[in-house]
Design an enzyme around this catalytic site. Structure first.
Site, mmCIF file in Angstrom:
data_model
loop_
_atom_site.group_PDB
_atom_site.id
_atom_site.type_symbol
_atom_site.label_atom_id
_atom_site.label_comp_id
_atom_site.label_asym_id
_atom_site.label_seq_id
_atom_site.Cartn_x
_atom_site.Cartn_y
_atom_site.Cartn_z
ATOM 1 N N GLU A 1 -7.544 -2.969 -2.680
ATOM 2 C CA GLU A 1 -7.082 -1.735 -3.302
ATOM 3 C C GLU A 1 -5.567 -1.754 -3.479
ATOM 4 O OE1 GLU A 1 -10.375 1.089 -1.074
ATOM 5 O OE2 GLU A 1 -8.252 1.413 -0.730
ATOM 6 N N CYS B 1 1.626 0.942 -3.520
ATOM 7 C CA CYS B 1 1.129 0.582 -2.190
ATOM 8 C C CYS B 1 0.275 -0.680 -2.333
ATOM 9 C CB CYS B 1 0.331 1.764 -1.657
ATOM 10 S SG CYS B 1 -0.383 1.471 -0.045
ATOM 11 N N CYS C 1 -9.512 -6.125 7.200
ATOM 12 C CA CYS C 1 -8.472 -6.083 8.233
ATOM 13 C C CYS C 1 -9.098 -6.388 9.585
ATOM 14 C CB CYS C 1 -7.834 -4.692 8.266
ATOM 15 S SG CYS C 1 -6.396 -4.588 9.355
ATOM 16 N N CYS D 1 -8.342 -0.234 13.557
ATOM 17 C CA CYS D 1 -7.800 1.078 13.943
ATOM 18 C C CYS D 1 -8.899 2.105 13.687
ATOM 19 C CB CYS D 1 -6.552 1.404 13.125
ATOM 20 S SG CYS D 1 -5.212 0.260 13.449
ATOM 21 N N CYS E 1 -9.108 4.429 10.502
ATOM 22 C CA CYS E 1 -8.865 3.760 9.216
ATOM 23 C C CYS E 1 -10.169 3.232 8.633
ATOM 24 C CB CYS E 1 -7.861 2.622 9.412
ATOM 25 S SG CYS E 1 -7.546 1.697 7.905
ATOM 26 N N SER F 1 4.873 -2.002 6.353
ATOM 27 C CA SER F 1 4.316 -1.191 7.434
ATOM 28 C C SER F 1 3.470 -2.061 8.361
ATOM 29 C CB SER F 1 3.449 -0.082 6.834
ATOM 30 O OG SER F 1 2.845 0.674 7.848
ATOM 31 N N ASN G 1 -6.545 11.540 6.459
ATOM 32 C CA ASN G 1 -7.343 11.562 5.244
ATOM 33 C C ASN G 1 -8.754 11.151 5.643
ATOM 34 O OD1 ASN G 1 -7.611 11.831 2.487
ATOM 35 N ND2 ASN G 1 -5.876 10.480 2.067
ATOM 36 N N CYS H 1 -7.069 4.735 2.935
ATOM 37 C CA CYS H 1 -7.049 3.276 2.898
ATOM 38 C C CYS H 1 -8.458 2.707 3.046
ATOM 39 C CB CYS H 1 -6.160 2.801 4.049
ATOM 40 S SG CYS H 1 -5.945 1.050 4.091
HETATM 41 N N1 SAH Z 1 -1.634 -2.485 8.967
HETATM 42 C C1 SAH Z 1 -0.481 -1.792 8.519
HETATM 43 C C2 SAH Z 1 -0.517 -1.366 7.055
HETATM 44 C C3 SAH Z 1 -1.789 -0.778 6.540
HETATM 45 S S1 SAH Z 1 -2.172 0.866 7.035
HETATM 46 C C4 SAH Z 1 -0.218 -0.599 9.422
HETATM 47 O O1 SAH Z 1 -1.037 -0.324 10.274
HETATM 48 O O2 SAH Z 1 0.828 0.021 9.297
HETATM 49 C C5 SAH Z 1 -0.944 1.847 6.269
HETATM 50 C C6 SAH Z 1 -0.812 3.247 6.839
HETATM 51 O O3 SAH Z 1 -1.929 4.064 6.459
HETATM 52 C C7 SAH Z 1 -0.769 3.238 8.346
HETATM 53 O O4 SAH Z 1 0.219 4.082 8.840
HETATM 54 C C8 SAH Z 1 -2.157 3.758 8.673
HETATM 55 O O5 SAH Z 1 -2.154 4.257 9.953
HETATM 56 C C9 SAH Z 1 -2.381 4.773 7.590
HETATM 57 N N2 SAH Z 1 -3.789 5.171 7.438
HETATM 58 C C10 SAH Z 1 -4.879 4.396 7.482
HETATM 59 N N3 SAH Z 1 -6.008 5.129 7.325
HETATM 60 C C11 SAH Z 1 -5.614 6.408 7.154
HETATM 61 C C12 SAH Z 1 -6.317 7.648 6.931
HETATM 62 N N4 SAH Z 1 -7.629 7.692 6.866
HETATM 63 N N5 SAH Z 1 -5.576 8.770 6.807
HETATM 64 C C13 SAH Z 1 -4.229 8.731 6.859
HETATM 65 N N6 SAH Z 1 -3.512 7.600 7.057
HETATM 66 C C14 SAH Z 1 -4.198 6.440 7.203
#
Ligand code: SAH
Length: 380
Positions: A116, A129, A136, A140, A143, A223, A322, A365
């Site tokens: 994406e 972005c 990944c 997390c 995510c 990031s 989100n 994401c």
């Molecule tokens: N791996 C890297 C970059 C990808 S995630 C990192 O962790 O920073 C990019 C950002 O989007 C991160 O801050 C992540 O925590 C956030 N993110 C991922 N899923 C999300 C969601 N469902 N709602 C809001 N932010 C989200």
């Protein structure tokens, strides 16, 4: 059988990813090669270095997609280049435009898989972005991409290609014409960029090259979820701004929602932030903090956050969660987010709340990819 060389290819010890072979007729994609690799590729056909310079200009400054458009080269040269090389972008699998003008692409990069890319416009500028991996490995918990397995690292070609697709879409060629809407880049798409360090570095160097796409390092933010071992090299060798996905102020909670914390706990992560090369008051680190209702959003959490980051030139970006189908969390209430932001602000840190964008187009994401997979499953 390899290609007959009219002149001897330069051997300067640079790794060349361009094995030209007439056995398998697959063309070499020039997107993603750095200048030296491009020179080597071109010189394997007997052409001199200035040709490579011209081709670089056509590809990255003018944004052409076919050799026949390279009108400063003789027709025979264009034809020969076309026999062995191509200028291949990722294919667009799906594209969505939100009512707030956020645009999201599901792309099929040349190296396979689906990724994406999202463009978030802001008046006369905006941030693209970009993804760094297919899937990944970090899992997390909040995510959506974390629910998808890591398939592969993106190549420099796949990463640079995302920018090219966006520039094509907005017609922002040649590079230097006026102010671009695509002014900024955030490496915040799918994947962990520091776990694909070399390719991300190579790609960003191409994107930053002043004779090409020419996005300055000051307008690029990488990031990371906190892969401590490569943070220093990121500052030294790429020189971009750093954002850190902190999301929790206690190790027990961060272990759970950002499992990478089990390897690199909060104090080590913050130590690396303090030491980030080039960090100062005009180049601050951004701490990203996702607002999860009843999980990490108390006033005590906000105070602890301030205590932890004290002394680090930084700002805090509060991100309303989100949601996505099956997500284990809810977004904090608006009032709670406000209170949280006020506490951080009162300590002298800027704490903007990220405005939710593209909610009507699966903006979280990994969500567009998951949704597409669900639809494919439903069809079969
Ligand atoms: N791996 C890297 C970059 C990808 S995630 C990192 O962790 O920073 C990019 C950002 O989007 C991160 O801050 C992540 O925590 C956030 N993110 C991922 N899923 C999300 C969601 N469902 N709602 C809001 N932010 C989200």
């Amino acid at each position: 059988m390899s290609l007959p060389c009219k002149t001897k290819a330069r051997d300067n010890g640079v790794t060349v990813h361009t094995e030209i072979s007439t056995v398998n007729k697959k063309k070499v994609n020039l997107i993603g090669l750095n200048r030296e690799e491009l020179e080597n590729a071109i010189s394997s056909l007997g052409y001199e270095n200035f040709r490579a310079k011209q081709i670089w200009h056509w590809i990255y400054h003018r944004g052409v997609t076919h050799f026949e458009q390279m009108t400063t080269l003789a027709k025979t040269v264009r034809k020969e280049l076309d026999q062995y090389f191509d200028i291949q972008r990722p294919s667009i699998i799906r594209e969505q435009l939100s009512s707030d003008k956020t645009r999201k692409w599901l792309l099929g990069p040349p190296g396979g898989g689906e990724i994406e890319t999202v463009f978030i416009p802001e008046n006369d500028r905006g941030a693209l972005c970009i993804s760094s991996q297919v899937g990944c490995a970090l899992s997390c918990k909040f995510c959506n991409t974390g629910t998808q397995p890591l398939v592969r690292n993106l190549t420099p070609s796949d990463i640079v290609g995302q920018m090219l697709v966006a520039r094509d879409t907005y017609g922002e060629w040649p590079s230097s014409e006026g102010r671009n809407l695509l002014s900024n880049i955030v490496m915040m798409g799918m994947g962990e960029p520091l776990l694909n360090f070399e390719n991300v570095k190579r790609a960003l160097r191409i994107i930053m090259d002043p004779e090409g796409i020419a996005v300055s390092k000051r307008r690029i933010t990488l990031s990371t979820a906190g892969y401590v071992p490569l943070m220093e090299r990121c500052g030294e060798e790429i020189g971009v701004n750093l954002a850190v996905s902190l999301h929790a102020v206690r190790n027990d909670l961060r272990d759970e929602i950002v499992p990478l914390n089990r390897k690199f706990p909060i104090d080590e992560l913050l130590h690396a932030c303090r030491a980030y090369p080039g960090v100062n008051n005009s180049r601050r680190i951004t701490f990203e903090y996702i607002m999860l209702k009843g999980i990490n959003d108390s006033e005590a959490d906000a105070k602890e956050l301030c205590r932890l980051i004290r002394g680090i030139p930084s700002k805090v970006n509060l991100i309303p969660f989100n949601t996505w189908p099956g997500a284990p969390y809810e977004c904090s209430d608006e009032n709670q987010i406000k209170k949280f932001a006020q506490i951080i602000n009162a300590e002298g840190y800027s704490s903007p709340v990220r405005r939710p964008r593209g909610r009507d187009i699966y903006a979280a994401c990994g969500q567009l990819k998951s949704d597409t997979e669900r639809k494919v499953r439903a069809r079969n």
